[in-house]
Design a protein around this motif. Structure first.
Motif, PDB file in Angstrom:
ATOM      1  N   HIS A 160       1.114  -1.139   0.057  1.00  0.00           N
ATOM      2  CA  HIS A 160       0.064  -0.060  -0.131  1.00  0.00           C
ATOM      3  C   HIS A 160       0.822   1.129   0.093  1.00  0.00           C
ATOM      4  O   HIS A 160       0.526   2.300  -0.633  1.00  0.00           O
ATOM      5  CB  HIS A 160      -0.948   0.049   1.268  1.00  0.00           C
ATOM      6  CG  HIS A 160      -1.966   1.170   1.265  1.00  0.00           C
ATOM      7  ND1 HIS A 160      -1.665   2.253   1.736  1.00  0.00           N
ATOM      8  CD2 HIS A 160      -3.136   1.363   0.992  1.00  0.00           C
ATOM      9  CE1 HIS A 160      -2.551   3.179   1.609  1.00  0.00           C
ATOM     10  NE2 HIS A 160      -3.709   2.506   0.946  1.00  0.00           N
ATOM     11  N   ASN A 166      -6.513   4.009  -5.894  1.00  0.00           N
ATOM     12  CA  ASN A 166      -7.618   3.418  -5.020  1.00  0.00           C
ATOM     13  C   ASN A 166      -8.248   2.265  -5.456  1.00  0.00           C
ATOM     14  O   ASN A 166      -8.620   1.151  -4.740  1.00  0.00           O
ATOM     15  CB  ASN A 166      -8.638   4.435  -5.065  1.00  0.00           C
ATOM     16  CG  ASN A 166      -8.322   5.863  -4.087  1.00  0.00           C
ATOM     17  OD1 ASN A 166      -7.280   5.761  -3.629  1.00  0.00           O
ATOM     18  ND2 ASN A 166      -8.857   6.902  -4.641  1.00  0.00           N
ATOM     19  N   LYS A 167      -8.395   1.876  -6.918  1.00  0.00           N
ATOM     20  CA  LYS A 167      -8.860   0.749  -7.207  1.00  0.00           C
ATOM     21  C   LYS A 167      -7.889  -0.624  -6.873  1.00  0.00           C
ATOM     22  O   LYS A 167      -8.334  -1.733  -6.607  1.00  0.00           O
ATOM     23  CB  LYS A 167      -8.857   0.484  -8.666  1.00  0.00           C
ATOM     24  CG  LYS A 167      -9.283  -0.628  -9.515  1.00  0.00           C
ATOM     25  CD  LYS A 167      -9.198  -0.563 -11.195  1.00  0.00           C
ATOM     26  CE  LYS A 167     -10.089  -1.661 -11.775  1.00  0.00           C
ATOM     27  NZ  LYS A 167      -9.740  -3.021 -11.222  1.00  0.00           N
ATOM     28  N   GLU A 225      -8.392  -1.219  -3.318  1.00  0.00           N
ATOM     29  CA  GLU A 225      -9.751  -1.711  -3.010  1.00  0.00           C
ATOM     30  C   GLU A 225      -9.857  -3.165  -3.308  1.00  0.00           C
ATOM     31  O   GLU A 225     -10.180  -4.102  -2.498  1.00  0.00           O
ATOM     32  CB  GLU A 225     -10.592  -0.985  -3.837  1.00  0.00           C
ATOM     33  CG  GLU A 225     -12.004  -1.496  -3.651  1.00  0.00           C
ATOM     34  CD  GLU A 225     -13.211  -0.635  -4.567  1.00  0.00           C
ATOM     35  OE1 GLU A 225     -14.022  -1.412  -5.153  1.00  0.00           O
ATOM     36  OE2 GLU A 225     -13.061   0.508  -5.086  1.00  0.00           O
ATOM     37  N   GLU A 226      -8.913  -3.614  -4.386  1.00  0.00           N
ATOM     38  CA  GLU A 226      -8.835  -5.122  -4.620  1.00  0.00           C
ATOM     39  C   GLU A 226      -7.930  -5.822  -3.687  1.00  0.00           C
ATOM     40  O   GLU A 226      -8.270  -6.942  -3.278  1.00  0.00           O
ATOM     41  CB  GLU A 226      -8.221  -5.193  -6.161  1.00  0.00           C
ATOM     42  CG  GLU A 226      -9.045  -4.726  -7.143  1.00  0.00           C
ATOM     43  CD  GLU A 226     -10.342  -5.478  -7.397  1.00  0.00           C
ATOM     44  OE1 GLU A 226     -10.505  -6.691  -6.924  1.00  0.00           O
ATOM     45  OE2 GLU A 226     -11.423  -4.943  -7.564  1.00  0.00           O
ATOM     46  N   GLU A 250      -7.686  -4.923  -0.453  1.00  0.00           N
ATOM     47  CA  GLU A 250      -8.639  -5.052   0.733  1.00  0.00           C
ATOM     48  C   GLU A 250      -9.637  -6.289   0.668  1.00  0.00           C
ATOM     49  O   GLU A 250      -9.886  -6.983   1.537  1.00  0.00           O
ATOM     50  CB  GLU A 250      -9.355  -3.673   0.968  1.00  0.00           C
ATOM     51  CG  GLU A 250      -8.406  -2.621   1.382  1.00  0.00           C
ATOM     52  CD  GLU A 250      -7.661  -2.842   2.766  1.00  0.00           C
ATOM     53  OE1 GLU A 250      -8.214  -3.433   3.655  1.00  0.00           O
ATOM     54  OE2 GLU A 250      -6.614  -2.544   2.936  1.00  0.00           O
ATOM     55  N   LYS A 251     -10.152  -6.498  -0.476  1.00  0.00           N
ATOM     56  CA  LYS A 251     -11.193  -7.439  -0.823  1.00  0.00           C
ATOM     57  C   LYS A 251     -10.527  -9.003  -0.792  1.00  0.00           C
ATOM     58  O   LYS A 251     -11.180  -9.827  -0.580  1.00  0.00           O
ATOM     59  CB  LYS A 251     -11.760  -7.277  -2.330  1.00  0.00           C
ATOM     60  CG  LYS A 251     -13.012  -6.159  -2.199  1.00  0.00           C
ATOM     61  CD  LYS A 251     -13.648  -6.236  -3.441  1.00  0.00           C
ATOM     62  CE  LYS A 251     -13.412  -5.511  -4.302  1.00  0.00           C
ATOM     63  NZ  LYS A 251     -14.034  -5.522  -5.729  1.00  0.00           N
TER      64      LYS A 251
END
Length: 164
Positions: free
Chosen positions: A48, A66-67, A70-71, A73-74
């Motif tokens: 990150h 951000n994309k 986000e990926e 984090e998922k």
């Protein structure tokens, strides 16, 4: 009473008489659990930081960064890797390592869906204090690797468009 018996009554250990080869019984600890079971070390925070401060730094890259975050984090994965285009460390994608097959699986970005360890050309470690990647003189993928490159011939060159 012998002097050693008096020492026992005063609370001192009598190692000569009381020693029978077994360890003394220690009462079991019933307080709060202080020891946490070891888990696989995650480099999510390091990746990150690398994305935010090095690979995709700045306002112009914010949506792509951000994309990627986000990926990540998922994903249930613990270890993430960045794919670079070449030794100039141009960002391409974020990958995770499959623990069963040791293959690298693309999470987000541009690059092959699956990369076998044999295809990896060079590997890099991110230095958060210097905010840069440094090449590791090794070919072995491990938990200390943060980024990698593929051989140049695997990247598709831009094909000329068809004339209209």
């Amino acid at each position: 009473m012998s002097p050693s018996r008096l020492a026992n009554q005063n609370g001192d250990k009598d190692w000569e008489i009381g020693s029978n080869g077994s360890s003394p019984t220690i009462p079991e600890y019933t307080g709060p659990k202080l020891f946490k079971e070891p888990s696989f070390k995650s480099n999510k925070f390091i990746i990150h930081n690398a994305l935010s401060r090095c690979c995709l730094a700045g306002k112009v890259n914010e949506t792509q960064k951000n994309k990627m975050v986000e990926e990540m984090e998922k994903s249930p994965a613990n270890h993430f890797l960045i794919l670079f285009r070449d030794s100039n460390c141009q960002f391409r994608a974020v990958y995770t390592m499959s623990p069963e097959t040791d293959e690298l699986i693309r999470l987000a970005g541009v690059g092959p869906r699956v990369v076998s360890p044999a295809l990896v050309e060079s590997i890099y470690k991110y230095s958060s204090d210097r905010k840069q990647f440094s090449c590791i003189p090794s070919k072995t993928m491990s938990m200390s690797v943060d980024a990698f490159t593929l051989p140049g011939h695997l990247w598709h060159s831009k094909r000329p468009g068809k004339p209209k």
